[in-house]
Design an enzyme around this catalytic site. Structure first.
Site, PDB file in Angstrom:
ATOM      1  N   ASP A 199      -5.520  38.875  26.043  1.00 54.95           N
ATOM      2  CA  ASP A 199      -5.183  38.212  24.788  1.00 54.95           C
ATOM      3  C   ASP A 199      -5.432  39.225  23.667  1.00 54.95           C
ATOM      4  OD1 ASP A 199      -4.383  36.436  22.866  1.00 54.95           O
ATOM      5  OD2 ASP A 199      -5.627  34.784  23.567  1.00 54.95           O
TER       6      ASP A 199
HETATM    7  C1  NOJ Z   1      -3.816  34.872  20.433  1.00 51.89           C
HETATM    8  C2  NOJ Z   1      -3.613  33.587  21.170  1.00 51.89           C
HETATM    9  O1  NOJ Z   1      -4.819  33.163  21.784  1.00 51.89           O
HETATM   10  C3  NOJ Z   1      -2.535  33.685  22.227  1.00 51.89           C
HETATM   11  O2  NOJ Z   1      -2.317  32.410  22.753  1.00 51.89           O
HETATM   12  C4  NOJ Z   1      -1.288  34.264  21.647  1.00 51.89           C
HETATM   13  O3  NOJ Z   1      -0.271  34.306  22.610  1.00 51.89           O
HETATM   14  C5  NOJ Z   1      -1.578  35.634  21.102  1.00 51.89           C
HETATM   15  N1  NOJ Z   1      -2.587  35.543  20.063  1.00 51.89           N
HETATM   16  C6  NOJ Z   1      -0.330  36.319  20.541  1.00 51.89           C
HETATM   17  O4  NOJ Z   1       0.064  35.717  19.386  1.00 51.89           O
END
Ligand code: NOJ
Length: 742
Positions: free
Chosen positions: A288
């Site tokens: 993430d």
């Molecule tokens: C953080 C989020 O937790 C995740 O779900 C998301 O896909 C990414 N950022 C990218 O935006």
């Protein structure tokens, strides 16, 4: 006589093996192509493929560096971009990679296409309340068609984190509290995004996220610590991820959280050992946003070097916006902390997906302005968004008020959400725009034309303690024949980093509703929110409540369809609504304890100031018609491990309207080597019934369906006595008993 059945079998076997052969030869062909590209790559270029950067579209996390990403693409230092949008713009950026980098390896563009791209569907928690897997799949299909026309190859969806904590802002993004149902929804969404063939220009890679345990953050506070037993992890939180692999999901995203002391992004046990080695996941895994370098503040790595070491050795293939791999992998390799084989393996996984997408053949096939123009927000897509919103809404209460007659002369629409277009699409609204939303005021106008006069007063805000708007709202309500209050949460009250400690109606909206209820007019409360709310007072005083969630682009039309009876509500909750935040976590699937609650008996498991049960349980939702259930009838009283039990229930529409009903089946294992929940969902079917019509629903149960992690952590069923329940919600059920024997 020629045995036709036999011939069929032979033919089917031939075609199947031809299919398998064709697939494996395609697989081999891609593997060879990947090798030939990799043979030409320098170490730096390989590491570049593992690097994902955010573009200059909207930013979905804390930006860590001010980078010139176009220059880095030119230098072969980037394998994927996120937050770069639109057919023309993605083409421009892709062109840099293809024409200006040494090897011309195309980029993968990823984006959070969570519940629609331009045409926005209800938030996922709402959508899951339809219990209509075909509709859920179709919404993802449409989202993929739109997103791929605008240059995207990869969605960071579906989120399949089970959560039982309404405080957590991201309950909005999942399918609720139950692993059985959550797994079905995860699969439907993956099918919708991915279709059958990645090389088609309108399918995209899906991403199973957030692996794993993210929904169990302590206190419901986003990114917070997760601590749970391995049994709980395996029984409740892992199943949707396993289901995602079974559905052929292309990618995974590791979660931000630590789990039992180890951030998942650095957990070799969970990523490499379980996901890749044991489950055989062969796609690629992205961290993430910044979760590799966040192992520094987590306190398991002193610096980026150590964080990169942990992540690479855990099996994370791509670093999302963390800048750790690009900076540290070479050092780690030189020091022997990681091997070249590990880097090659990650590169191979990523390049394989690029080949499967067809990007090496035509890197621009997803950047098609003409298709973008036709596809985005098309009539067809909007029409389905309306259907999807209708199906997602849950009628929580109705004391004869709904549906409203279209002949009412004067309707007062009150509340901050009546015409707050931006709020309807939620926080994960991709390229959705408030200006395309049909709000409730417009939905009513579309439905009623000049037939009724509609008045509006905002009444209250989402925040603050001002009662300034009350007088106007009450005055308009007094003059009306019926009052519709559209209240709830703003978009920015659910989603990532948007946890709440109070889960009632925010601001003074509840006070407003209670004042409106005193007027003794037909009152309908329409709730728009991204989480279960605690609203016992509203439930007590308002005669009708419709849960509309954050309903997306066509939300107002769908609300009007239900309020005026053109659509009979059929949604059922997939997350329990507590009486009070103090009950959280509250879910239907709980243990009995040694002292289950007995009313009036002190030394039993209970609160002294409120019920144990939620206000509205999992699986609950009303209709404008009524259904009568028979008791469940079993074809056997006992089954062996290789037998199938048939559970039948008759459901009759006893009302005057056609309607749909979600028939549910739950099971309880009465005595196990470890304690078992009082109920677990094991089957459901959504059926449509005309007035007076009866249908028999048949469920099947086998020993496999009764399996769990036993005392010695073996996944299997244990012989003994079981109860099976069928009914219209997790609480409204009738039961029968059977035995499983060796
Ligand atoms: C953080 C989020 O937790 C995740 O779900 C998301 O896909 C990414 N950022 C990218 O935006």
């Amino acid at each position: 006589m020629i045995n036709m059945r036999r011939i069929w079998f032979v033919l089917i076997a031939m075609f199947t093996s031809l299919g398998v052969l064709a697939q494996s030869s395609k697989h081999d062909e891609i593997a060879q192509k990947v090798d030939s590209v990799m043979n030409r790559m320098t170490l730096e270029e390989k590491i570049g493929q593992l690097n994902q950067l955010t573009g200059d579209g909207e930013v979905t996390g804390p930006v860590t560096l001010n980078q010139d990403y176009q220059q880095q693409i030119r230098q072969g230092m980037v394998g994927s971009m996120l937050n770069v949008n639109g057919a023309e713009y993605t083409r421009k950026i892709q062109k840099i990679a293809v024409e200006e980098s040494r090897l011309g390896i195309p980029l993968i563009f990823g984006y959070d296409v969570i519940h629609g791209y331009k045409t926005i569907f209800p938030v996922p928690l709402g959508e899951s309340s339809s219990w209509d897997l075909e509709a859920i799949e179709k919404a993802s299909r449409i989202a993929a068609r739109e997103a791929t026309a605008a240059g995207q190859h990869w969605t960071f969806a579906p989120m399949m984190d089970i959560s039982r904590d309404a405080r957590w802002g991201r309950v909005m993004e999942g399918a609720g509290e139950d692993p059985y149902y959550g797994s079905k929804v995860a699969r439907a969404r993956i099918r919708g995004f991915q279709g059958e063939d990645f090389s088609k220009a309108n399918t995209m890679l899906a991403c199973a996220k957030h692996y794993v345990g993210y929904g169990a953050a302590r206190g419901g506070r986003d990114y917070n610590t997760v601590d749970m037993s391995m049994r709980r992890l395996h029984e409740t939180f892992l199943p949707p991820f396993k289901a995602a692999i079974d559905e052929g999901v292309a990618t995974f995203m590791s979660s931000f959280n630590e789990l039992n002391g180890v951030p998942v992004t650095g957990s070799k046990e969970l990523v490499q050992d379980l996901l890749k080695d044991q489950w055989g996941f062969d796609g690629f895994i992205v961290s993430d946003w910044g979760s590799i370098q966040e192992m520094i503040p987590h306190g398991v790595a002193a610096d980026k070097y150590e964080a990169g070491d942990l992540a690479m050795n855990a099996g994370i293939d791509m670093d999302m916006e963390g800048h750790v791999y690009i900076e540290e992998l070479k050092n780690l390799l030189n020091d022997g902390r990681i091997s070249e084989a590990q880097i090659n393996e990650a590169v191979r996984r990523i390049l394989t997906k690029k080949f499967e997408l067809g990007l090496f053949e035509d890197p621009y096939k997803y950047c098609d302005p003409e298709r973008e123009e036709q596809e985005l927000l098309s009539e067809e897509n909007r029409a389905f968004a309306r259907k999807s919103a209708q199906k997602s809404m849950v009628l929580l209460k109705n004391e004869g008020v709904l549906p409203l007659s279209k002949d009412l002369g004067n309707i007062a629409l009150v509340g901050p959400l009546v015409q707050a277009d931006e709020e309807y699409i939620g926080t994960w609204s991709a390229r959705g725009e408030g200006r395309h939303v049909v709000n409730v005021m417009e939905g009513f106008r579309n439905k009623l034309g000049d037939q009724a006069s509609l008045t509006y007063a905002k009444g209250a805000s989402f925040t603050g303690q001002s009662k300034e708007g009350f007088d106007e709202a009450l005055q308009k309500a007094r003059q009306a024949d019926a009052v519709v209050a559209v209240v709830g949460e703003s978009a920015m009250m659910s989603g990532e980093a948007l946890s709440r400690m109070n889960i009632g109606l925010p601001g003074l909206q509840q006070e407003l509703v209670l004042e409106l209820a005193k007027l003794d007019k037909p009152l309908v409360v329409v709730l728009m929110n991204g989480r279960p709310l605690a609203i016992p007072e509203v439930d007590e005083k308002a005669p009708a409540i419709l849960e509309a969630w954050l309903p997306g682009t066509e939300g107002g039309n769908a609300v009007a369809d239900i309020i005026f009876g053109d659509y009979n509500p059929s949604g059922k909750l997939t997350a329990s609504f507590p009486y009070d935040v103090g009950q959280v976590p509250v879910q239907y699937e709980h243990k009995n304890t040694g002292r289950p609650k007995v009313e009036g008996q002190r030394y039993t498991s209970q609160y002294i100031d409120g019920p144990n049960k939620p206000l509205y349980p999992f699986g609950y939702g009303l209709s404008y018609t009524s259904f009568e259930y028979s008791r469940p009838v079993l074809n056997k009283q006992q089954i062996n491990f290789d037998e199938t039990l048939r559970v039948q229930v008759d459901v009759k529409n006893t009302g005057e309207r056609a309607g749909e009903e979600v028939v549910q089946m739950y099971v309880r294992d009465l005595v196990g080597s470890v304690t078992r929940p009082v109920k677990e969902l094991k089957g459901f079917e959504k059926i449509a019934l005309e007035p007076g019509q009866t249908k028999t629903v048949t469920f099947k149960l086998r020993a496999d369906d009764l399996a769990f992690y036993t005392r010695d952590m073996e996944y299997k069923a244990e012989p003994g006595e079981f109860k099976v329940f069928t009914g219209s919600s997790s609480e409204d059920v009738q039961s029968a008993s059977f035995k499983l024997r060796r």
